[in-house]
Design a protein around this motif. Sequence first.
Motif, PDB file in Angstrom:
ATOM      1  N   ALA A 497       0.906  -1.261  -0.116  1.00 31.49           N
ATOM      2  CA  ALA A 497       0.042   0.002   0.049  1.00 31.49           C
ATOM      3  C   ALA A 497       0.827   1.252   0.017  1.00 31.49           C
ATOM      4  O   ALA A 497       0.695   2.343  -0.676  1.00 31.49           O
ATOM      5  N   ALA A 498       1.881   1.280   0.785  1.00 34.12           N
ATOM      6  CA  ALA A 498       2.757   2.543   0.691  1.00 34.12           C
ATOM      7  C   ALA A 498       3.600   2.663  -0.638  1.00 34.12           C
ATOM      8  O   ALA A 498       3.528   3.670  -1.041  1.00 34.12           O
ATOM      9  N   ARG A 499       4.069   1.645  -1.185  1.00 30.79           N
ATOM     10  CA  ARG A 499       4.407   1.793  -2.677  1.00 30.79           C
ATOM     11  C   ARG A 499       3.374   2.290  -3.581  1.00 30.79           C
ATOM     12  O   ARG A 499       3.698   3.223  -4.604  1.00 30.79           O
ATOM     13  N   LEU A 500       2.113   2.022  -3.310  1.00 32.70           N
ATOM     14  CA  LEU A 500       1.139   2.224  -4.437  1.00 32.70           C
ATOM     15  C   LEU A 500       0.808   3.800  -4.015  1.00 32.70           C
ATOM     16  O   LEU A 500       0.655   4.424  -4.943  1.00 32.70           O
ATOM     17  N   GLU A 501       0.892   4.277  -2.940  1.00 33.21           N
ATOM     18  CA  GLU A 501       0.417   5.637  -2.596  1.00 33.21           C
ATOM     19  C   GLU A 501       1.748   6.611  -3.438  1.00 33.21           C
ATOM     20  O   GLU A 501       1.508   7.585  -3.638  1.00 33.21           O
ATOM     21  N   GLU A 502       2.880   5.963  -3.152  1.00 36.74           N
ATOM     22  CA  GLU A 502       3.887   6.754  -3.867  1.00 36.74           C
ATOM     23  C   GLU A 502       3.667   6.861  -5.465  1.00 36.74           C
ATOM     24  O   GLU A 502       4.078   7.817  -5.932  1.00 36.74           O
ATOM     25  N   PHE A 503       3.202   5.765  -6.065  1.00 33.47           N
ATOM     26  CA  PHE A 503       2.973   5.801  -7.402  1.00 33.47           C
ATOM     27  C   PHE A 503       1.757   6.676  -7.957  1.00 33.47           C
ATOM     28  O   PHE A 503       1.847   7.309  -8.861  1.00 33.47           O
ATOM     29  N   SER A 504       0.951   6.976  -6.833  1.00 34.55           N
ATOM     30  CA  SER A 504      -0.289   7.363  -7.360  1.00 34.55           C
ATOM     31  C   SER A 504      -0.398   9.068  -7.664  1.00 34.55           C
ATOM     32  O   SER A 504      -0.804   9.393  -8.766  1.00 34.55           O
ATOM     33  N   PRO A 505       0.508   9.758  -6.969  1.00 32.42           N
ATOM     34  CA  PRO A 505       0.655  11.047  -7.514  1.00 32.42           C
ATOM     35  C   PRO A 505       1.563  11.406  -8.728  1.00 32.42           C
ATOM     36  O   PRO A 505       0.705  12.187  -9.680  1.00 32.42           O
ATOM     37  N   ALA A 506       2.473  10.653  -9.035  1.00 31.19           N
ATOM     38  CA  ALA A 506       3.068  10.599 -10.144  1.00 31.19           C
ATOM     39  C   ALA A 506       1.997  10.180 -11.593  1.00 31.19           C
ATOM     40  O   ALA A 506       2.198  10.849 -12.599  1.00 31.19           O
ATOM     41  N   LYS A 508      -0.904  10.460 -11.581  1.00 34.85           N
ATOM     42  CA  LYS A 508      -2.168  11.402 -11.718  1.00 34.85           C
ATOM     43  C   LYS A 508      -1.744  12.588 -12.396  1.00 34.85           C
ATOM     44  O   LYS A 508      -2.457  13.042 -13.287  1.00 34.85           O
ATOM     45  N   MET A 509      -0.503  12.957 -12.347  1.00 34.39           N
ATOM     46  CA  MET A 509       0.166  14.126 -13.051  1.00 34.39           C
ATOM     47  C   MET A 509       0.430  13.859 -14.300  1.00 34.39           C
ATOM     48  O   MET A 509       0.356  14.735 -15.238  1.00 34.39           O
ATOM     49  N   ALA A 510       0.816  12.556 -14.740  1.00 33.16           N
ATOM     50  CA  ALA A 510       1.499  12.205 -16.029  1.00 33.16           C
ATOM     51  C   ALA A 510       0.517  11.598 -17.135  1.00 33.16           C
ATOM     52  O   ALA A 510       0.510  11.901 -18.288  1.00 33.16           O
ATOM     53  N   LEU A 511      -0.090  10.567 -16.500  1.00 29.85           N
ATOM     54  CA  LEU A 511      -0.932   9.557 -17.434  1.00 29.85           C
ATOM     55  C   LEU A 511      -2.235  10.265 -17.815  1.00 29.85           C
ATOM     56  O   LEU A 511      -2.996  11.199 -17.306  1.00 29.85           O
ATOM     57  N   GLU A 512      -2.773   9.931 -19.057  1.00 26.34           N
ATOM     58  CA  GLU A 512      -4.066  10.562 -19.754  1.00 26.34           C
ATOM     59  C   GLU A 512      -4.956   9.269 -19.584  1.00 26.34           C
ATOM     60  O   GLU A 512      -6.079   9.712 -19.633  1.00 26.34           O
ATOM     61  N   SER A 513      -4.543   8.100 -19.571  1.00 25.33           N
ATOM     62  CA  SER A 513      -5.455   7.003 -19.461  1.00 25.33           C
ATOM     63  C   SER A 513      -4.790   6.119 -18.681  1.00 25.33           C
ATOM     64  O   SER A 513      -3.605   5.745 -18.636  1.00 25.33           O
ATOM     65  N   LEU A 514      -5.753   5.380 -17.670  1.00 26.77           N
ATOM     66  CA  LEU A 514      -4.954   4.278 -16.757  1.00 26.77           C
ATOM     67  C   LEU A 514      -5.874   3.302 -16.418  1.00 26.77           C
ATOM     68  O   LEU A 514      -7.150   3.497 -16.174  1.00 26.77           O
ATOM     69  N   ALA A 533     -10.948  14.889  -9.958  1.00 24.07           N
ATOM     70  CA  ALA A 533     -10.032  15.816 -10.383  1.00 24.07           C
ATOM     71  C   ALA A 533      -9.114  15.286 -11.595  1.00 24.07           C
ATOM     72  O   ALA A 533      -8.676  15.734 -12.483  1.00 24.07           O
ATOM     73  N   SER A 534      -8.821  13.840 -11.443  1.00 23.15           N
ATOM     74  CA  SER A 534      -7.864  13.567 -12.305  1.00 23.15           C
ATOM     75  C   SER A 534      -8.052  13.213 -13.691  1.00 23.15           C
ATOM     76  O   SER A 534      -9.371  13.055 -14.151  1.00 23.15           O
ATOM     77  N   LEU A 535      -7.210  13.424 -14.651  1.00 23.86           N
ATOM     78  CA  LEU A 535      -7.521  13.336 -16.140  1.00 23.86           C
ATOM     79  C   LEU A 535      -7.571  12.045 -16.318  1.00 23.86           C
ATOM     80  O   LEU A 535      -8.147  11.545 -17.558  1.00 23.86           O
ATOM     81  N   CYS A 536      -7.304  10.920 -15.545  1.00 23.45           N
ATOM     82  CA  CYS A 536      -7.261   9.456 -15.781  1.00 23.45           C
ATOM     83  C   CYS A 536      -8.662   9.134 -15.940  1.00 23.45           C
ATOM     84  O   CYS A 536      -9.187   8.247 -16.549  1.00 23.45           O
TER      85      CYS A 536
END
Length: 556
Positions: A497-506, A508-514, A533-536
């Motif tokens: 879960a901690a690793r997933l929380e680190e990945f989420s902000p990046a 959210k900012m970078a991906l257009e579809s997920l 609010a996320s573009l994904c």
Amino acid sequence: MHLFEFLGGPPIRDRLRRNILPLDIETKAIRHSINEAQVCLAELQDGPWPLAIEDCVTHMAEIEDLSNYINLYSSLLAPIRRLPVEILRIIFLDPDIHNCRYPTPDPTSRTLHPVVAKYKPNVVGAVGYHWRSVVCETATLWSHLMVYLNHGRQYSTLDVLRIALERSQNVPLHLQFHMATTTSPELWSSLDDDILEGILANPERWVDIDLPPNIELLHRLSLVQGRLQSLHTVTFRDDDSPDFVPLPPQSTVFSIAPNLRTLRLIHISTPISAMPILPLLHLTHLCINKRLYDRDFYHFVVQAQNVRDLSFRIRGGNDNFFGPSSVPVVVCNSQKITVYGHSSENFPEVKVLNGIVAPNLEALFLVYCRFWNNLILQSFVERSKFNLRELLIQSTPVRSADLVAILRLLPTVETLTLADLIPNAVTNVLAQSLTIGAEFSADEAVLPNLTAFCIDGVYLVEAGPLLAMLQSRMAPSNSTSRLRDLNIIMRNLVVPAARLEEFSPAAKMALESLRFVCIDEARRNVVMEFGAASLCVGRIRLRRPDITDVFEGEVV
């Protein structure tokens, strides 16, 4: 108790039959009456029953009348009745509601086989009078015809065919012919002639035809030669022909077809040189699924020089056809090549690439290629010198080291799809080779232009290296080579879960579809989701390609 009844106009059953909707003021009164009827029905069902038989009969009749009233008037207020006819037609034409397929015909076990194939208007039209009237007026639903010849009357229903031709009006026709496992002209009946008479009267409407390379059938279709202005797709299929039957002289029925663009040869045992004459220079899509490759195969490909989409399915062959003395053919205009292997033949599928040079190739799909060969693929890449943009490898036993070696030869790839490979195809080695700026890697990351990544299956890669690779690919938004589309479906992958929380902000900012789905051992899905609010959100565009239909069903 006074329930609502229509005083003027058609009664309730006629209104349901013709889909005559009530006025707004009538709708309110009907809803109030339905509520009262439901309350009264509950009282009758839960209350004490009379002792006398005559009173019990009356009691049951009241319950039945109330139930019928509630069903009839509730049906009249159903939201689907307010859909315009135009919307209903769009729904009826959706292929998902016509997904049933007929089995191989067997005159001994079935008594009737409808003519209409792809669409099933009889199924949709059986719901009610209104739907049936809409179905009868939707010409496209009657435009796909499956015709059985030499099977007898139980399979070729002439009346159904005539109705379908009449209701299809002037829309384009899609025809599929099935013939009994025989080529004897003596079995051709007057019924078969009557069936073909209606079809041959409308050759200008033919856009898609699927037929066996049968001598008698091609001879009878020769009447339409020169009248196939709308024909777009021709499929020759040998599903019901166990042995090769020669076709001298070559049929010319399709030789004049100015708009022919797609040719499919499915389960063909007939030599390609004996196939009917076709305007091969017009083709843009070519699909070949042969039982045995012969020397005419490459000559046939050379003649179709304008093909952009080239698909093969390997069933067997002779190594002599791919030897070093053979000169590879150049397919200058081919932008996409699909090699679809076969699971029951001990044949190196990718060997077909030994005889091809494709300098303008943009997409390469390798599916069910059980005998992976890096040398053949490396030779094909170096010989063709193309700038590949999309690579798909599916259901193919390739090891991680071999996969990395091939990816290093394809620096221009922008979309990579890995689906249903062996577990050691995607390991930490592959993840580290794709990681940008990895401290432990002496070489530069492979696929520097990767913008879309799809991975599906059970693999040995760990969550740490995988997420580190993905984060390294999420460059600032002004970068033209950053990872934009991500579709990850992993089984037995443990993501802390901690690793997933680190990945989420990046992400959210970078991906257009997920789409990021992990399925643990308990078969519980852990899905990565972002806020509103996320573009994904709602923009999952990258899907796992499914190309099976190229060979088994329709052209995609």
